[in-house]
Structure formats: structure tokens, C-alpha cells
Scaffold this active site. Structure first.
Site, short mmCIF file in Angstrom:
data_model
loop_
_atom_site.label_atom_id
_atom_site.label_comp_id
_atom_site.label_asym_id
_atom_site.label_seq_id
_atom_site.Cartn_x
_atom_site.Cartn_y
_atom_site.Cartn_z
N ASP A 48 0.83 -1.20 0.00
CA ASP A 48 0.00 0.00 0.00
C ASP A 48 0.87 1.26 0.00
O ASP A 48 1.67 1.46 0.91
CB ASP A 48 -0.88 -0.01 1.26
N TYR A 53 2.76 9.83 0.20
CA TYR A 53 3.89 9.21 0.91
C TYR A 53 5.24 9.52 0.25
O TYR A 53 6.29 9.24 0.83
CB TYR A 53 3.73 7.67 0.99
N LYS A 82 -3.02 6.21 -4.02
CA LYS A 82 -4.15 7.08 -3.64
C LYS A 82 -3.96 8.50 -4.16
O LYS A 82 -2.82 8.97 -4.25
CB LYS A 82 -4.27 7.15 -2.10
#
Ligand code: A2P
Length: 284
Positions: A48, A53, A82
């Protein structure tokens, strides 16, 4: 026996491994590459990441190197990214997705999520913003470049803004840790066949010191982290523990050889809020 490769069915017919590896806060390129490689070497098949990030490139390079070395096929590894909350809305989401795909060394993603919802607390047009974002997500899904789409940090009132649209989210990734099960949202999702994932499943490590959990760890002969991850799995939630420490990466994967009994599940459910981040989707 269930394992790191056991998959749960998603509501669009694809499937997802029931435990994943989280990469939040692993920004250093070498650390991101090496820890994902270590996770894959130790059997994790669900990784993930997110644009926020700042590690999409290194995370995906570790995955493609692993595949190119012949250790797994692309369709055996489940990869999520995402769209960040500053890029909500139809046009911005499409642009953000293209940037992610340029950054990542993969032809397709298994799952693409809206990282945070828009909310009435900071956007007068929040319902429309969520719907426009979801319209872009559905278009991305229909292009075939992602196998499934979903949301993250959507509480029930955020889900309500998009639930009537053509495609239902396959996943909602929310914060869950002992004392913070977010039962209303979990029940809403599970009732509608939306798979729930847990970010910060160990409360960023803060949950590990709770005495109830320590007692259970002693009772089952497991670590506190393993007790917590097991509790989440038994709630039908997919935990995404993050660690850059080799022994912990292994430890967090060894949660399939025991089961918490009902009373012990309940005693973890009953822990008062403890170790959660305090980040609210209704705050800017
Ligand atoms: P580290 O990455 O230095 O190993 P969460 O998954 O809830 O976000 O928690 C991540 C935090 O918990 C990180 O600080 C990580 O440290 C720590 N952590 C992860 N797994 C374990 C474990 N099995 N035992 C103790 N601490 C852990």
C-alpha cells in the site's frame, strides 16, 4: 490455513490479499526500496502506497525488480495508491492519477483510492466535490488501468455522497486500532460489501503498551502486535502494518496460526480510545 496470499473477494469480482504492507512515512528512497523488497521476500503480496507518501517510485521499483527476478507474477502482487486531498475534483483527480502512473513502474494498479473525502467542515460544495472526484475515479476504472477503485477515511456521511453512483467503492481504508474500531463505518461498509482496510493498525506503535493487550499476548504466546493484527483480521478488516525493521516485518506476517476467542475479541473491542491519531476526516 489462511496466509499472506489468501484473498478476499472484492465487490467487482477481483480479490485482495487479507493482510498488506503499509509504507507511510518511509520516504527515504533506499529505505522504501529495501523494506518493500524485504516484505516481498517474506511473503507479503499486498503493498500500500500513496502519492502523499512520496515513495511511489521506490515502492514500485522494488515490486517490478521482484517480478523481473522471477519471484512472482504481476497478478500475484496487489498494489494500491491514492489521490491526495489537495487534488479532489474531476480534473485534478485525473491529473493526479496520470502523475502517479508516471511515477510508478507498473502498467496498472490493483486499487486506486481517494485518500480523504471532502467535508462540509471546509468545503461548502463538499457533496459535489466528492461526486466529481468519484466520477473521475469511475472513468479511471473503466479505462482498465486500475482493477478496482475505492476510498479512504470516508465516514458514513461521506460515503452517502457517492453511494448511489454507478460504481460502488470496493474498499474503504480507515484508521483502526485497539480502542478505535470505528464500528459505525465498519458496519456500514460491511453491510454494503465494501471491504474495510485498517491504516495505523498498531496505532503507530502506541497501542503496543496497553496492559490488556500485553496480558493477551502472554496468554496466546504471541507478540502484542500479532494480537492486534489478529483482532483486526477477525473483524474482517485488512490490516496494513508498517515497519522498516526486518524482524517486525516477519513478526507482523505471522498471524494466521492462532485465533482469539470471543471474550478476548470483546475485551479488545472494549478498550477505550487509545493510540489513535486524532486525525478527523471532517477537519481541514
Ligand atoms: P518500525 O517501522 O521502526 O519497525 P502502524 O502500522 O500502526 O502505522 O505502526 C507503525 C509503527 O509501529 C512503526 O513505528 C513501526 O516501527 C512500529 N512497529 C511495526 N510493527 C511492530 C512490531 N511488530 N512491534 C513493535 N513495533 C512495531
Amino acid at each position: 490455513m489462511e496466509s499472506l496470499t489468501t484473498r478476499k473477494q472484492l465487490n467487482n469480482g477481483t480479490s485482495i490479499p487479507m493482510l498488506g504492507y503499509g509504507t507511510y512515512k518511509i520516504k527515504d528512497p533506499a529505505e522504501a526500496y529495501n523494506s518493500v523488497k524485504l516484505a516481498l521476500d517474506n511473503g507479503y503480496r499486498h503493498i500500500d502506497t500513496a502519492a502523499f507518501y512520496e515513495n511511489e517510485k521506490d515502492v514500485s521499483t522494488a515490486i517490478t525488480d521482484f517480478i523481473n527476478a522471477g519471484h512472482a507474477k504481476r497478478d500475484e502482487i496487489f498494489v494500491t495508491s491514492k489521490v491526495w486531498k489537495t487534488e479532489l475534483g474531476y480534473d485534478k483527480t485525473l491529473v493526479a492519477f496520470e502523475r502517479t502512473m508516471k511515477e510508478m513502474t507498473l502498467d496498472y494498479l490493483d486499487l486506486y483510492l481517494v485518500h480523504w473525502p471532502s467535508s462540509s467542515a471546509f468545503d461548502d460544495d463538499w457533496v459535489n466535490t466528492n461526486r466529481q472526484t468519484w466520477k473521475a475515479m469511475m472513468e479511471i476504472y473503466k479505462s482498465g488501468r486500475v482493477k478496482a477503485i475505492g476510498v479512504s477515511n470516508f465516514l458514513t456521511h461521506h460515503l452517502d455522497t457517492i453511494i448511489d453512483m454507478e460504481i460502488m467503492p470496493a474498499v474503504n481504508q480507515i484508521e483502526i486500532n485497539p480502542g478505535f474500531l470505528q464500528k459505525d463505518t465498519v458496519d456500514y461498509c460491511q453491510d454494503k460489501g465494501i471491504i474495510v482496510e485498517a491504516w495505523s493498525p498498531l496505532g503507530r506503535g502506541k497501542s503496543l503498551s496497553h496492559p490488556v493487550l500485553q496480558e493477551l499476548a502472554a496468554k496466546y504466546g504471541k507478540s502484542v502486535a500479532q494480537i492486534i493484527l489478529r483482532w483486526e483480521i477477525q473483524h474482517d478488516v485488512i490490516p496494513l502494518p508498517k515497519s522498516v525493521t526486518p524482524e517486525r516485518i516477519v513478526e507482523n506476517s505471522q498471524v494466521f496460526d492462532f485465533e482469539l476467542d470471543e471474550d478476548d475479541m470483546q475485551s479488545i473491542d472494549d478498550i477505550p480510545p487509545y493510540g489513535n491519531s486524532g486525525h478527523s476526516p471532517d477537519a481541514p
